[in-house]
Scaffold this motif. Structure first.
Motif, short mmCIF file in Angstrom:
data_model
loop_
_atom_site.label_atom_id
_atom_site.label_comp_id
_atom_site.label_asym_id
_atom_site.label_seq_id
_atom_site.Cartn_x
_atom_site.Cartn_y
_atom_site.Cartn_z
N ARG A 23 0.54 -1.82 0.37
CA ARG A 23 0.14 -0.41 0.47
C ARG A 23 0.95 0.86 0.00
O ARG A 23 0.46 2.39 -0.63
CB ARG A 23 -1.04 0.25 1.34
CG ARG A 23 -2.49 -1.21 1.26
CD ARG A 23 -2.56 -1.18 1.91
NE ARG A 23 -3.96 -1.43 1.66
CZ ARG A 23 -4.69 -2.94 1.40
NH1 ARG A 23 -3.05 -3.35 1.49
NH2 ARG A 23 -5.76 -3.58 0.86
N TYR A 27 1.01 4.54 -2.82
CA TYR A 27 0.49 5.38 -2.64
C TYR A 27 2.15 6.51 -3.22
O TYR A 27 1.59 7.10 -3.52
CB TYR A 27 0.86 5.78 -1.29
CG TYR A 27 0.45 6.90 -0.83
CD1 TYR A 27 -0.55 8.42 -0.40
CD2 TYR A 27 1.77 7.49 -0.37
CE1 TYR A 27 -0.47 8.93 -0.06
CE2 TYR A 27 1.39 9.10 0.06
CZ TYR A 27 1.33 9.79 0.27
OH TYR A 27 0.41 11.21 0.23
N CYS A 55 -5.22 6.60 -6.53
CA CYS A 55 -4.87 6.04 -4.46
C CYS A 55 -4.16 7.06 -3.96
O CYS A 55 -4.52 7.29 -2.57
CB CYS A 55 -3.64 4.60 -3.84
SG CYS A 55 -5.16 3.41 -5.33
N ILE A 204 -6.81 2.62 1.05
CA ILE A 204 -6.47 2.54 -0.61
C ILE A 204 -6.83 1.08 -0.19
O ILE A 204 -6.14 -0.49 0.66
CB ILE A 204 -4.63 2.50 0.03
CG1 ILE A 204 -4.32 3.46 0.20
CG2 ILE A 204 -4.70 1.86 -1.34
CD1 ILE A 204 -2.62 3.97 -0.43
#
Length: 413
Positions: A23, A27, A55, A204
């Motif tokens: 994640r 990002y 995201c 996310i």
């Protein structure tokens, strides 16, 4: 309660680390999706690999609106602890990490002759066993420093009685420090916790990652198709077998081609394949944007599909109703974690085990999710006058600030 121990927590961190790092890559726009195309060769897709920051936009759109103000009813003077720990960076870092990875951790340490030190540790470097009632940990583990290869160099194990430090360097001796607070000095800040996921949920989401992946594939296909759109394929029929082979690049870029009749008086026929349209890709991209916007509470304007008419603040608030609700929920859950940080920091500063119940009157306050414009200030002012006419003193300066974020002249804070 039986302790799980440091080895168990170390294995637990390893098992969750990949999902957290994934994640963070999403990002930072460094995550490479797997190739799923059945028509475009892998080497060609590699040349046209797309990058999309939806995201990151979904996280930042909420994180930028979550601005912590202060603790009210501060009977234990915890605001001064946060003021001494670079609050402009501390709160933003803690909130952003929690939104990306579902939670972040605050490591509290004592400084001789000074206020406690607060350090934000991301979820890929810390874990623990949580008490579902208080939101505090019963024991915790954190990697405080890693070497150049990503291996833990300094580790810490947090218990209710001490904090133990372990060094990978054999020349540095391990040691422990007594903990007078009665709780581990590692506090989780959790985004949207529930009974199934006590450590919360990431901003996310899987659906958000799917829509971004779908949009990235659409952009890659559009980019490859644009090559054929710029140079449409042509063909020639009826050429004599004795004609010299035509150079492909010359036939593509030349402004004039000359063909002569053969001995029988026949001439070649020129043609061009139908140029592919770019419109389907635009529609596909907009479909993906609509799905992502619905998942994250954003609008198409936020994702780059600008509407013709500019919106007022009230219109923006109305279109971002889901984002506003997500922000209020995040304020409640993250505010509870920040209050736990304040509670343990006060215990460590005063070297005294306060009761958690003594902090129930201390409330975290946030700035409004949407800044007020002149129209909103006028409406709030008219409403405040009418409410105070009905009930004297019902609306004061603090209430106005909570609604608009505007601090009046002469007010404290």
């Amino acid at each position: 309660m039986n302790k799980k121990g440091m080895e168990y927590l170390r294995r637990k961190l390893v098992s969750h680390q990949n999902r957290v790092n994934m994640r963070y890559k999403q990002y930072s726009m460094k995550y490479y999706d797997q190739d799923v195309s059945v028509t475009i060769p892998r080497q060609i897709r590699g040349r046209y690999r797309s990058v999309l920051g939806w995201c990151a936009k979904g996280v930042d759109s909420l994180a930028d609106r979550l601005v912590f103000r202060e603790f009210t009813n501060d009977n234990f003077e915890v605001n001064e602890i946060f003021d001494a720990n670079n609050p402009d960076v501390f709160f933003d870092s803690a909130v952003l990490s929690a939104l990306i990875a579902s939670c972040s951790f605050v490591y509290i340490s004592k400084v001789e002759g000074g206020l406690p030190r607060l350090q934000v540790i991301e979820a890929s470097n810390a874990t623990g066993i949580i008490d579902p009632i208080t939101g505090l940990l019963t024991e915790g583990y954190a990697v405080l420093e890693r070497d150049d290869r990503g291996q833990p160099a300094v580790e810490a194990y947090f218990s209710s009685t001490q904090t133990a430090y372990y060094y990978r360097d054999p020349d540095v001796e391990d040691f422990s420090i007594a903990n007078p607070t009665g709780h581990p000095l590692l506090v989780p800040l959790i985004h949207r916790p529930d009974a199934v996921r006590p450590f919360g949920r990431s901003r996310i989401t899987r659906a958000g990652m799917y829509y971004q992946k779908y949009a990235k594939r659409t952009l890659e296909r559009a980019d490859i198709t644009a090559e054929f759109y710029s140079f449409p394929q042509k063909y020639v029929t009826g050429l004599s077998q004795d004609a010299e082979p035509m150079e492909t690049w010359k036939a593509t870029v030349s402004s004039m081609l000359q063909f002569t009749k053969d001995d029988d008086g026949d001439k070649p026929n020129l043609g061009q394949f139908t140029t592919p349209s770019m419109s389907p890709f635009t529609e596909q991209l907009k479909t993906a944007a609509a799905g992502f916007a619905g998942e994250t509470g954003l609008t198409l304007d936020d994702l780059g599909f600008v509407s013709d008419n500019p919106s007022s603040v009230e219109a923006i608030k109305a279109s971002h109703e889901n984002l506003r609700l997500a922000g209020r929920k995040a304020q409640r859950s993250l505010g509870s974690g920040l209050l736990n940080v304040a509670y343990l920091a006060a215990c460590l500063r005063d070297d005294y085990q306060y009761l958690r119940e003594q902090f129930v009157q201390t409330k975290p306050k946030w700035e409004p999710l949407f800044e007020a414009d002149a129209s909103m200030l006028s409406l709030v002012g008219d409403g405040a006058i009418k409410l105070n006419q009905a009930i004297e003193g019902f609306v004061d300066g603090e209430t106005i600030r909570d609604l608009t974020g505007v601090k009046g002249a002469g007010s404290d804070g």
